[in-house]
Scaffold this motif. Structure first.
Motif, PDB file in Angstrom:
ATOM      1  N   GLU A 297     -81.954  43.948 -40.963  1.00 35.25           N
ATOM      2  CA  GLU A 297     -82.460  42.597 -40.709  1.00 35.25           C
ATOM      3  C   GLU A 297     -83.243  42.554 -39.401  1.00 35.25           C
ATOM      4  O   GLU A 297     -84.231  41.822 -39.278  1.00 35.25           O
ATOM      5  N   GLN A 298     -82.808  43.369 -38.429  1.00 32.74           N
ATOM      6  CA  GLN A 298     -83.533  43.476 -37.156  1.00 32.74           C
ATOM      7  C   GLN A 298     -84.941  44.021 -37.384  1.00 32.74           C
ATOM      8  O   GLN A 298     -85.903  43.580 -36.762  1.00 32.74           O
TER       9      GLN A 298
ATOM     10  N   GLU B  17     -67.144  46.598 -42.075  1.00 34.79           N
ATOM     11  CA  GLU B  17     -67.737  46.487 -40.732  1.00 34.79           C
ATOM     12  C   GLU B  17     -68.917  47.451 -40.588  1.00 34.79           C
ATOM     13  O   GLU B  17     -69.942  47.101 -39.997  1.00 34.79           O
TER      14      GLU B  17
ATOM     15  N   GLU C 101     -71.822  46.083 -42.462  1.00 32.00           N
ATOM     16  CA  GLU C 101     -72.386  44.927 -41.749  1.00 32.00           C
ATOM     17  C   GLU C 101     -73.276  45.370 -40.588  1.00 32.00           C
ATOM     18  O   GLU C 101     -74.262  44.702 -40.258  1.00 32.00           O
ATOM     19  N   GLN C 102     -72.933  46.510 -39.974  1.00 32.98           N
ATOM     20  CA  GLN C 102     -73.789  47.053 -38.915  1.00 32.98           C
ATOM     21  C   GLN C 102     -75.154  47.456 -39.467  1.00 32.98           C
ATOM     22  O   GLN C 102     -76.186  47.181 -38.862  1.00 32.98           O
ATOM     23  N   TYR C 103     -75.134  48.129 -40.619  1.00 27.97           N
ATOM     24  CA  TYR C 103     -76.403  48.515 -41.251  1.00 27.97           C
ATOM     25  C   TYR C 103     -77.199  47.275 -41.666  1.00 27.97           C
ATOM     26  O   TYR C 103     -78.425  47.246 -41.512  1.00 27.97           O
TER      27      TYR C 103
ATOM     28  N   ALA D 218     -77.226  44.439 -40.190  1.00 26.74           N
ATOM     29  CA  ALA D 218     -77.824  43.919 -38.952  1.00 26.74           C
ATOM     30  C   ALA D 218     -79.034  44.747 -38.532  1.00 26.74           C
ATOM     31  O   ALA D 218     -80.060  44.196 -38.108  1.00 26.74           O
TER      32      ALA D 218
END
Length: 293
Positions: free
Chosen positions: A133-134, A123, A126-128, A130
């Motif tokens: 990708e942002q 998790e 996955e935050q990193y 995101a």
């Protein structure tokens, strides 16, 4: 005169690839006089003495070059960082990203060893993913054990010259071995006492992969911001670069100035706070750098 690309440099010889064959070449004496060193990745004009040997006569203009590792005409950098063993390091990744952006090389972030993560750690990763990708970076999460994500990587290397770089021990050679099994590149297990791997790659070499070339390199031996100036740093952060035009002051460093669009974006969570903190850390490092004369 025939033309080709240097795919390996070793012990004074340059190995030039030209339509499926490799010619072992020496550089002309004029290069030494002009203090020009042919680099892996150079597109060159050469003269063949026979089917296997020749001389490099001319080096075409480079679009970019790296000093450490010594390579030219790089299209993209695949930055490999492990999810675990060693732990994922956003600070070090951001350092790599700045250096790559400064050289105007397209980065691709690859997070390896996904198979080692538990649910909670996954998790966090996955935050990193995101966050990056942002910002606009392509991010691949892979595993050389399960082959997760490796087919997507092949799409990125097609028709490009790519450098694979990152921490030692993150699985760069293992990843290349999965992509091209006949390579059988040497890999070393992580030294548990040091928490990092031993360097297994000794020279720069371009490896043909799909319709492109991938450099298996010793990695960046210097990660210092030797050439980047204070006013250039924010341009190496895409999310800051696009917002800085809205800052009140021209040449805003996005730290102490009022009406700063970048600081406003951080406050509104449009720019990840950890990216901004690393930016300030790098900015101070550049300011503290000893002047060169």
């Amino acid at each position: 005169m025939p033309e080709g690309k240097i795919i390996k440099a070793l012990s004074g010889f340059y190995y030039v690839y030209d339509e499926g064959r490799v010619i072992q070449c020496r550089g002309r004496g004029v290069f030494r006089k002009q203090k020009i060193t042919p680099l892996v990745g150079d597109n060159v004009v050469y003269q063949a003495e026979n089917d296997l040997e020749g001389y490099i006569l001319d080096i075409e203009t480079r679009k970019n070059e790296l000093v450490r590792p010594p390579i030219a005409n790089v299209d993209q950098a695949i930055l490999v960082f492990s999810a675990s063993q060693p732990d994922f390091s956003p600070l070090l990744l951001n350092r790599f990203l700045v250096l790559v952006e400064y050289k105007q090389i397209e980065p691709v972030i690859l997070i390896s060893k996904a198979d080692l993560l538990d649910e909670q750690s996954l998790e966090e990763i996955e935050q990193y993913v995101a966050f990056y990708e942002q910002v606009g970076y392509p991010v691949l999460v892979t595993s050389a054990i399960t082959n997760e994500g490796t087919s997507k990587l092949l799409q990125y290397v097609n028709e490009k010259v790519s450098v694979i770089a990152g921490q030692s021990g993150v699985g760069k050679s293992s990843l290349l071995n999965v992509l091209k099994p006949d390579l059988q590149l040497k890999t070393n297990e992580i030294s548990k006492s040091l928490g990092r791997g031993k360097h297994t790659t000794r020279h720069v070499e371009l490896i043909e992969l799909e319709e492109g070339w991938v450099a298996d390199t010793p990695g960046f031996s210097s990660l210092e911001f030797q050439d980047i100036e204070v006013e250039e740093l924010s341009d190496c952060f895409p999310e800051m670069r696009e917002r800085s035009i809205d800052c009140k002051f021209r040449g805003c460093t996005h730290v102490a100035e009022p009406k700063c669009a970048v600081k406003e974006a951080v406050e509104n969570n449009e720019i990840p706070a950890f990216r901004y903190e690393h930016y300030k850390e790098f900015l101070q490092e550049i300011r503290d750098r000893k002047p060169r004369y």
